[in-house]
Design a protein around this motif. Structure first.
Motif, short mmCIF file in Angstrom:
data_model
loop_
_atom_site.label_atom_id
_atom_site.label_comp_id
_atom_site.label_asym_id
_atom_site.label_seq_id
_atom_site.Cartn_x
_atom_site.Cartn_y
_atom_site.Cartn_z
N ILE A 36 0.66 -1.07 0.18
CA ILE A 36 -0.42 -0.11 -0.03
C ILE A 36 0.52 1.27 -0.05
O ILE A 36 1.91 1.54 0.82
CB ILE A 36 -0.62 -0.03 1.56
N GLU A 37 0.40 2.42 -0.75
CA GLU A 37 1.36 2.73 -0.77
C GLU A 37 0.34 4.25 -0.24
O GLU A 37 0.89 5.04 0.90
CB GLU A 37 1.70 3.91 -2.60
N SER A 38 -0.58 4.21 -0.07
CA SER A 38 -1.84 5.28 0.98
C SER A 38 -3.33 4.61 0.13
O SER A 38 -3.24 3.53 -0.01
CB SER A 38 -1.88 6.52 -0.02
N GLY A 39 -3.74 4.97 1.32
CA GLY A 39 -4.76 4.27 1.61
C GLY A 39 -5.33 3.06 3.19
O GLY A 39 -3.99 2.84 3.93
N VAL A 40 -6.25 2.45 2.75
CA VAL A 40 -6.56 1.16 4.31
C VAL A 40 -7.09 0.34 4.04
O VAL A 40 -7.83 0.65 2.59
CB VAL A 40 -7.65 2.35 5.39
N GLY A 48 -19.06 -17.89 7.82
CA GLY A 48 -20.12 -18.93 7.60
C GLY A 48 -20.69 -17.88 6.30
O GLY A 48 -20.04 -16.78 6.10
N PRO A 49 -21.29 -18.15 5.54
CA PRO A 49 -22.29 -17.69 4.63
C PRO A 49 -22.66 -16.18 5.16
O PRO A 49 -22.21 -15.55 3.58
CB PRO A 49 -22.80 -18.61 4.21
N LEU A 50 -22.84 -15.91 5.76
CA LEU A 50 -23.35 -14.75 6.00
C LEU A 50 -22.54 -13.76 7.34
O LEU A 50 -22.69 -12.72 7.54
CB LEU A 50 -25.39 -14.35 6.45
N ALA A 51 -21.35 -14.38 7.81
CA ALA A 51 -21.10 -13.70 9.40
C ALA A 51 -19.02 -13.82 8.19
O ALA A 51 -18.61 -14.43 8.37
CB ALA A 51 -21.12 -14.67 9.87
N GLN A 52 -19.55 -12.35 8.40
CA GLN A 52 -18.10 -12.11 8.82
C GLN A 52 -17.84 -11.10 9.25
O GLN A 52 -18.05 -10.23 9.86
CB GLN A 52 -17.73 -11.02 6.99
N ARG A 53 -16.28 -10.91 9.78
CA ARG A 53 -16.00 -10.28 11.08
C ARG A 53 -14.47 -9.39 10.29
O ARG A 53 -13.09 -9.71 9.93
CB ARG A 53 -15.30 -10.91 12.02
N GLN A 54 -14.14 -8.49 10.18
CA GLN A 54 -12.75 -7.44 9.70
C GLN A 54 -11.91 -7.52 11.32
O GLN A 54 -12.31 -6.95 12.57
CB GLN A 54 -12.84 -5.75 10.00
N VAL A 55 -11.06 -8.44 11.06
CA VAL A 55 -10.20 -8.71 11.85
C VAL A 55 -8.52 -7.95 12.22
O VAL A 55 -8.03 -7.13 13.08
CB VAL A 55 -9.29 -9.80 12.28
N GLN A 56 -8.35 -7.40 11.34
CA GLN A 56 -7.30 -6.37 10.66
C GLN A 56 -7.42 -4.92 9.89
O GLN A 56 -7.76 -5.55 9.21
CB GLN A 56 -5.83 -6.95 10.89
N ALA A 57 -6.69 -4.02 10.36
CA ALA A 57 -6.32 -3.20 8.76
C ALA A 57 -5.32 -3.04 7.95
O ALA A 57 -3.92 -3.44 9.35
CB ALA A 57 -7.27 -1.39 9.88
N VAL A 58 -4.84 -2.17 6.88
CA VAL A 58 -3.57 -2.39 6.59
C VAL A 58 -3.56 -0.99 6.34
O VAL A 58 -4.42 -0.06 5.51
CB VAL A 58 -3.20 -3.87 5.82
N THR A 59 -2.64 -0.49 6.18
CA THR A 59 -2.33 0.63 5.35
C THR A 59 -1.04 1.55 5.39
O THR A 59 -0.07 0.61 4.72
CB THR A 59 -2.53 1.79 6.47
N ASP A 60 -0.67 2.51 5.19
CA ASP A 60 0.46 2.85 4.09
C ASP A 60 1.32 1.85 4.30
O ASP A 60 2.04 1.46 5.72
CB ASP A 60 0.66 4.63 4.82
N TYR A 61 2.08 1.61 3.46
CA TYR A 61 3.85 0.62 2.85
C TYR A 61 3.25 -0.42 4.17
O TYR A 61 4.61 -1.17 4.21
CB TYR A 61 4.75 1.45 4.20
N ASP A 62 2.24 -1.40 4.43
CA ASP A 62 2.09 -2.86 4.78
C ASP A 62 2.21 -3.07 3.67
O ASP A 62 1.19 -3.16 2.33
CB ASP A 62 1.02 -2.19 5.37
N ALA A 63 1.85 -4.62 3.58
CA ALA A 63 1.68 -5.82 2.78
C ALA A 63 0.73 -6.23 2.53
O ALA A 63 -0.17 -6.61 3.74
CB ALA A 63 2.70 -6.30 1.65
N PHE A 64 0.18 -6.94 1.15
CA PHE A 64 -0.94 -8.24 2.19
C PHE A 64 -1.20 -8.80 0.63
O PHE A 64 -0.33 -7.71 -0.51
CB PHE A 64 -2.71 -7.58 2.18
N GLY A 65 -1.91 -9.75 0.30
CA GLY A 65 -1.76 -10.92 -0.03
C GLY A 65 -0.68 -11.58 -0.52
O GLY A 65 -0.58 -12.04 -2.09
#
Length: 135
Positions: A36-40, A48-65
């Motif tokens: 990530i260069e900028s953003g969140v 579950g099919p209808l149950a989602q939970r955000q467990v973390q947030a990732v922001t500037d200069y961090d990686a995901f994928g």
């Protein structure tokens, strides 16, 4: 060093995601590693099919994928842009091939991915301890 950085830089695409965009989907094949260069973005577990939970947030200069770099290349969570997000996108297979042919780069990339995974694991432990200490 600068030479290695330029070599890796040639492999990236600049991408932009609007808020609300699903970038990676849990249990699906992942092909890109993002920095990530900028953003969140939110890391979301689908329990579950209808149950989602955000467990973390990732922001500037961090990686995901990072799953794009590790067999079986399947996302461990869903990733959603929480706001307009600009990132560098790397093809996981292409970056993996570079890591094999250029061990110095491979070592640095592997350490970076290990650092991301370790950080996420520590955050998950902290969340779990917070939940269990309330019981």
């Amino acid at each position: 060093d600068d030479k290695q950085l330029r070599e890796v830089e040639k492999m990236c695409d600049y991408v932009e995601f609007e808020g609300g965009t699903i970038i990676c989907k849990q249990d699906c094949k992942e092909e890109k590693l993002y920095v990530i260069e900028s953003g969140v973005v939110g890391i979301i577990l689908e329990v579950g099919p209808l149950a989602q939970r955000q467990v973390q947030a990732v922001t500037d200069y961090d990686a995901f994928g990072w799953s794009a770099m590790l067999d079986p290349y399947i996302c461990t969570a869903t990733v959603k842009a929480l706001e307009k997000t600009k990132a560098l996108a790397f093809d996981g297979q292409e970056l993996s091939a570079l890591c094999i042919t250029k061990p110095e780069i491979g070592c640095r990339v592997s350490r970076g991915i290990a650092r991301v995974v370790a950080t996420r694991l520590r955050q998950a432990y902290a969340q779990l301890l917070g939940v269990t200490s309330q019981v």
